[in-house]
Design an enzyme around this catalytic site. Structure first.
Site, PDB file in Angstrom:
ATOM      1  N   ASP A  32      -2.168  -1.114  -5.990  1.00 36.37           N
ATOM      2  CA  ASP A  32      -2.167   0.192  -4.959  1.00 36.37           C
ATOM      3  C   ASP A  32      -2.766   0.790  -5.781  1.00 36.37           C
ATOM      4  OD1 ASP A  32      -2.865   1.397  -3.058  1.00 36.37           O
ATOM      5  OD2 ASP A  32      -0.446   1.877  -3.432  1.00 36.37           O
ATOM      6  N   LYS A  87       0.693  -1.210   0.316  1.00 38.96           N
ATOM      7  CA  LYS A  87      -0.106  -0.150   0.382  1.00 38.96           C
ATOM      8  C   LYS A  87       0.776   1.263   0.141  1.00 38.96           C
ATOM      9  CE  LYS A  87      -4.150  -1.798   0.170  1.00 38.96           C
ATOM     10  NZ  LYS A  87      -4.977  -2.183  -0.918  1.00 38.96           N
ATOM     11  N   CYS A  88       0.149   2.114  -1.093  1.00 35.25           N
ATOM     12  CA  CYS A  88       0.417   3.684  -0.450  1.00 35.25           C
ATOM     13  C   CYS A  88       1.692   3.705   0.952  1.00 35.25           C
ATOM     14  CB  CYS A  88      -0.610   4.784  -0.742  1.00 35.25           C
ATOM     15  SG  CYS A  88       0.427   6.404  -1.151  1.00 35.25           S
ATOM     16  N   PRO A  89       3.133   4.758   1.505  1.00 30.31           N
ATOM     17  CA  PRO A  89       3.461   4.723   0.027  1.00 30.31           C
ATOM     18  C   PRO A  89       4.806   3.332  -0.814  1.00 30.31           C
ATOM     19  CG  PRO A  89       4.239   5.977   1.839  1.00 30.31           C
ATOM     20  CD  PRO A  89       2.976   4.820   2.014  1.00 30.31           C
TER      21      PRO A  89
END
Length: 85
Positions: free
Chosen positions: A50, A23-25
């Site tokens: 993502d 997932k981000c980042p």
């Protein structure tokens, strides 16, 4: 006599980075790290899931002076094709 350090010649290598499930980042950060370590000319394929990567990775590629050759959506994956400059 030339005292300059030897320059590494550009490469035409290819590498794939599997970042699915992150997932981000993390996808953008790990892609940036891979590009920082890569030799000029490297063709980097990044696969991730993502949805924020559609924004983050192209932005990071432009910001670092590299080239986004293309991007595509394959089933549940986002695939980015990047050239290290």
């Amino acid at each position: 006599m030339n005292d300059d350090p030897p320059q590494n010649p550009p490469t035409d290598e290819a590498q794939t980075l599997d970042l699915r499930g992150l997932k981000c980042p993390l996808p953008a950060l790990l892609t940036r790290r891979a590009l920082e370590r890569a030799a000029p000319g490297l063709r980097l394929t990044v696969e991730c899931t993502d949805p924020m990567a559609v924004i983050d990775i192209p932005h990071m590629v432009r910001e670092t002076g590299n080239t986004l050759v293309g991007q595509e959506r394959l089933d549940d994956r986002l695939v980015f094709h990047i050239r290290k400059m």
